[in-house]
Design an enzyme around this catalytic site. Structure first.
Site, PDB file in Angstrom:
ATOM      1  N   THR A   8      -6.949   2.236  -0.484  1.00  0.00           N
ATOM      2  CA  THR A   8      -6.047   2.270  -1.635  1.00  0.00           C
ATOM      3  C   THR A   8      -5.348   0.931  -1.781  1.00  0.00           C
ATOM      4  O   THR A   8      -5.118   0.246  -0.786  1.00  0.00           O
ATOM      5  CB  THR A   8      -4.983   3.395  -1.508  1.00  0.00           C
ATOM      6  N   ASN A  10      -2.453   1.061  -3.297  1.00  0.00           N
ATOM      7  CA  ASN A  10      -1.124   1.559  -3.667  1.00  0.00           C
ATOM      8  C   ASN A  10      -0.275   1.918  -2.430  1.00  0.00           C
ATOM      9  O   ASN A  10      -0.536   2.920  -1.750  1.00  0.00           O
ATOM     10  CB  ASN A  10      -1.334   2.794  -4.557  1.00  0.00           C
ATOM     11  N   ASP A  66      -7.584   9.827  -5.751  1.00  0.00           N
ATOM     12  CA  ASP A  66      -7.499   9.557  -7.182  1.00  0.00           C
ATOM     13  C   ASP A  66      -6.563  10.597  -7.771  1.00  0.00           C
ATOM     14  O   ASP A  66      -6.670  11.789  -7.475  1.00  0.00           O
ATOM     15  CB  ASP A  66      -8.873   9.612  -7.851  1.00  0.00           C
TER      16      ASP A  66
END
Ligand code: ITT
Length: 187
Positions: A8, A10, A66
């Site tokens: 990721t 994030n 996701d």
């Protein structure tokens, strides 16, 4: 602690995954390998495809997450396009799109995709709530300032303890951690 790679970009997702993982003795380690996101209505399919793709590069077991925000009155928009829409119009744009719309219902869906070369699995978590009319709380993570989870008085941005307890990511990562420990007992 059992370590599991988490592809990721994030940092907020990583932190939230680790808040879940610590209850299971699992630590998620960030892997910064970008992957092309499949276009599909279902974030589960996007996560499955992403996990397979990153596995083909790193050849090690890993997860991806996701996430989509599906707004009822907008027929599920922005759904799997949540990242693109956030970049383009952000929370203020969603508030404008919902101007004069009485039905404020929405659901956050997180899908964790896992691939280890033999198994390819998806774990989904949902959190229902409403889109409020003004932003509340720090603008740190995506749509959190406009999402009020059902049964709560504070937005996800205003209270990360509530978020940790009831969120879509709490549920998807909990489902993953449970399954992973059953598959790898004693690890
Ligand atoms: P990856 O590298 O993991 O793909 P990303 O931020 O691009 O990170 P997504 O593709 O899943 O993640 O994008 C989903 C969008 O929805 C993105 O704009 C986020 O800011 C937002 N989002 C995802 N999870 C969220 C959450 O728990 N609360 C608020 N907004 C969230």
């Amino acid at each position: 602690m059992t370590k599991v790679l988490f592809a990721t970009s994030n940092p907020h997702k990583l932190k939230e995954a680790n808040d879940v993982g610590k209850g299971f003795g699992i630590e998620f380690e960030q892997l910064k390998v970008p992957y092309p996101e499949l276009r599909d209505e279902d974030v589960g399919k996007v996560a499955e495809d992403g996990a397979k793709h990153v596995y083909s590069i790193v050849k090690k077991p890993l997860v991806v997450d996701d996430t989509g925000l599906y707004i009822d009155a907008l027929n599920g928009f922005p759904g799997p396009y949540s990242a693109y829409v956030f970049k383009k119009i952000g929370c203020p744009g969603i508030i404008r799109l919902m101007n004069c719309i009485a039905d404020r219902g929405a659901v956050f869906v997180s899908a964790v995709g896992y691939c280890d070369g033999k198994e390819l699995k998806v774990f989904r978590g949902e959190c229902k709530g409403t889109i409020i009319e003004e932003m509340r709380g720090p603008q740190v993570f995506g749509y959190d300032p406009i999402f009020l989870p059902d049964g709560e008085k504070k937005t996800f941005a205003e209270d990360d303890i509530i978020k940790d307890r009831v969120s879509h990511r709490r549920k998807s990562f909990e489902a993953f951690c449970r399954w992973y420990l059953t598959k790898n007992p004693g690890k």
